[in-house]
Scaffold this motif. Structure first.
Motif, mmCIF file in Angstrom:
data_model
loop_
_atom_site.group_PDB
_atom_site.id
_atom_site.type_symbol
_atom_site.label_atom_id
_atom_site.label_comp_id
_atom_site.label_asym_id
_atom_site.label_seq_id
_atom_site.Cartn_x
_atom_site.Cartn_y
_atom_site.Cartn_z
ATOM 1 N N GLU A 165 -11.071 -0.417 -7.964
ATOM 2 C CA GLU A 165 -10.944 1.053 -7.456
ATOM 3 C C GLU A 165 -12.044 0.976 -6.164
ATOM 4 N N GLU A 166 -13.197 -0.021 -6.477
ATOM 5 C CA GLU A 166 -14.256 0.176 -5.333
ATOM 6 C C GLU A 166 -13.561 -0.599 -4.192
ATOM 7 N N ILE A 167 -12.849 -1.635 -4.355
ATOM 8 C CA ILE A 167 -12.232 -2.495 -3.346
ATOM 9 C C ILE A 167 -11.156 -1.662 -2.733
ATOM 10 N N TYR A 168 -10.500 -0.941 -3.375
ATOM 11 C CA TYR A 168 -9.397 0.222 -2.771
ATOM 12 C C TYR A 168 -9.939 1.105 -1.898
ATOM 13 N N GLN A 169 -11.127 1.836 -2.362
ATOM 14 C CA GLN A 169 -11.794 2.690 -1.591
ATOM 15 C C GLN A 169 -12.379 2.135 0.030
ATOM 16 N N ALA A 170 -12.985 0.871 -0.566
ATOM 17 C CA ALA A 170 -13.460 0.209 0.762
ATOM 18 C C ALA A 170 -12.391 -0.120 1.944
ATOM 19 N N TYR A 171 -11.394 -0.448 1.166
ATOM 20 C CA TYR A 171 -10.154 -1.011 2.100
ATOM 21 C C TYR A 171 -9.523 0.318 2.806
ATOM 22 N N MET A 172 -9.329 1.279 1.938
ATOM 23 C CA MET A 172 -9.019 2.552 2.579
ATOM 24 C C MET A 172 -9.878 3.141 3.749
ATOM 25 N N ALA A 173 -11.194 2.896 3.583
ATOM 26 C CA ALA A 173 -12.200 3.570 4.385
ATOM 27 C C ALA A 173 -11.898 2.818 5.771
ATOM 28 N N GLY A 174 -11.921 1.291 5.762
ATOM 29 C CA GLY A 174 -11.841 0.470 6.530
ATOM 30 C C GLY A 174 -10.394 0.354 7.551
ATOM 31 N N GLN A 175 -9.326 0.302 6.813
ATOM 32 C CA GLN A 175 -7.911 0.194 7.323
ATOM 33 C C GLN A 175 -7.410 1.431 7.703
ATOM 34 N N HIS A 176 -7.856 2.401 6.852
ATOM 35 C CA HIS A 176 -6.949 3.892 7.293
ATOM 36 C C HIS A 176 -8.341 5.175 7.367
ATOM 37 N N PRO A 177 -9.033 5.053 8.163
ATOM 38 C CA PRO A 177 -10.217 5.765 8.288
ATOM 39 C C PRO A 177 -9.823 7.301 8.323
ATOM 40 N N LYS A 178 -8.821 7.757 9.018
ATOM 41 C CA LYS A 178 -8.138 8.724 9.134
ATOM 42 C C LYS A 178 -7.585 9.583 8.063
ATOM 43 N N VAL B 184 13.360 -5.939 -8.377
ATOM 44 C CA VAL B 184 14.817 -5.317 -8.580
ATOM 45 C C VAL B 184 15.641 -6.588 -8.722
ATOM 46 N N GLU B 185 16.876 -6.352 -8.744
ATOM 47 C CA GLU B 185 17.904 -7.465 -9.210
ATOM 48 C C GLU B 185 17.761 -8.688 -8.166
ATOM 49 N N LYS B 186 17.953 -8.376 -6.776
ATOM 50 C CA LYS B 186 17.717 -9.584 -5.853
ATOM 51 C C LYS B 186 16.608 -9.343 -5.108
ATOM 52 N N CYS B 187 15.809 -8.333 -5.004
ATOM 53 C CA CYS B 187 14.781 -8.112 -4.108
ATOM 54 C C CYS B 187 13.471 -7.522 -4.675
ATOM 55 N N VAL B 188 12.353 -7.855 -4.050
ATOM 56 C CA VAL B 188 11.074 -7.612 -4.545
ATOM 57 C C VAL B 188 10.377 -6.687 -3.265
ATOM 58 N N SER B 189 9.903 -5.849 -3.780
ATOM 59 C CA SER B 189 9.366 -4.694 -2.806
ATOM 60 C C SER B 189 7.630 -4.700 -2.875
ATOM 61 N N ALA B 190 7.139 -5.063 -1.966
ATOM 62 C CA ALA B 190 5.719 -5.334 -1.901
ATOM 63 C C ALA B 190 5.043 -3.732 -1.652
ATOM 64 N N VAL B 191 4.862 -3.134 -2.967
ATOM 65 C CA VAL B 191 4.406 -1.711 -3.079
ATOM 66 C C VAL B 191 3.187 -1.445 -2.273
ATOM 67 N N TYR B 192 2.022 -2.437 -2.644
ATOM 68 C CA TYR B 192 0.711 -2.313 -1.673
ATOM 69 C C TYR B 192 0.077 -3.590 -1.871
ATOM 70 N N ASN B 193 -0.762 -4.121 -0.905
ATOM 71 C CA ASN B 193 -1.465 -5.100 -0.931
ATOM 72 C C ASN B 193 -2.762 -4.371 -0.410
ATOM 73 N N VAL B 194 -3.851 -4.793 -1.037
ATOM 74 C CA VAL B 194 -5.202 -4.563 -0.920
ATOM 75 C C VAL B 194 -6.138 -5.457 -0.785
ATOM 76 N N PHE B 195 -7.139 -5.540 0.341
ATOM 77 C CA PHE B 195 -8.036 -6.652 0.143
ATOM 78 C C PHE B 195 -9.536 -6.198 0.340
ATOM 79 N N ASN B 196 -10.476 -6.930 -0.007
ATOM 80 C CA ASN B 196 -11.777 -6.644 -0.111
ATOM 81 C C ASN B 196 -12.132 -6.743 1.345
ATOM 82 N N PRO B 197 -12.919 -5.712 1.983
ATOM 83 C CA PRO B 197 -13.147 -5.899 3.200
ATOM 84 C C PRO B 197 -14.275 -6.733 3.732
#
Length: 138
Positions: free
Chosen positions: A2-15, A61-74
């Motif tokens: 959760e902390e990494i997610y919050q820091a990621y959001m603040a850095g990547q999507h500040p608005k 899913v059957e033939k496909c993978v969806s990358a729902v979300y990737n989060v990285f530690n800033p």
């Protein structure tokens, strides 16, 4: 996470405000451990010292993978953990026999989505309802 997610959001999507008490990742973890989301995989990428550098959520899913979300530690941004996450996902997807990977919405020329054009071959659904190739932006 959760902390990494919050820091990621603040850095990547500040608005983009994250609502107070927003804890979608914790909710998803609880569901995964309860096997409610049988077709979801979560991965973690760790630095040599054991720190969590990135994590991602993949829907299968059957033939496909969806990358729902990737989060990285800033703190590890200079090491390109987002790129490493995608490459790790693609390697895992291929090893498990899936034919396709969906990296999420793609809007050509949108500055926050241009990175998706670096992975191919690929296509996107144009506004006129035709499939068009994703052209790399270098």
């Amino acid at each position: 996470k959760e902390e990494i997610y919050q820091a990621y959001m603040a850095g990547q999507h500040p608005k983009t405000p994250t609502p107070v008490g927003h804890n979608i990742l914790a909710i998803m973890e609880v569901q995964m451990y309860r096997h409610v989301l049988r077709n979801t995989v979560e991965f973690e990428l760790r630095a040599p010292n054991g720190d969590l550098a990135a994590f991602g959520i993949l829907d299968l899913v059957e033939k496909c993978v969806s990358a729902v979300y990737n989060v990285f530690n800033p703190r590890y941004a200079r090491n390109s953990p987002g790129v490493l996450s995608i490459l790790h996902s693609l390697t895992w997807i291929r090893a498990h026999g899936f034919a396709y990977c969906h990296l999420g919405y793609y809007i050509p020329d949108h500055p926050k989505m241009v990175y998706k054009s670096r992975y191919g071959p690929g296509e996107y659904l144009h506004a006129d309802n035709s499939w068009r190739p994703v052209c790399p932006k270098i």
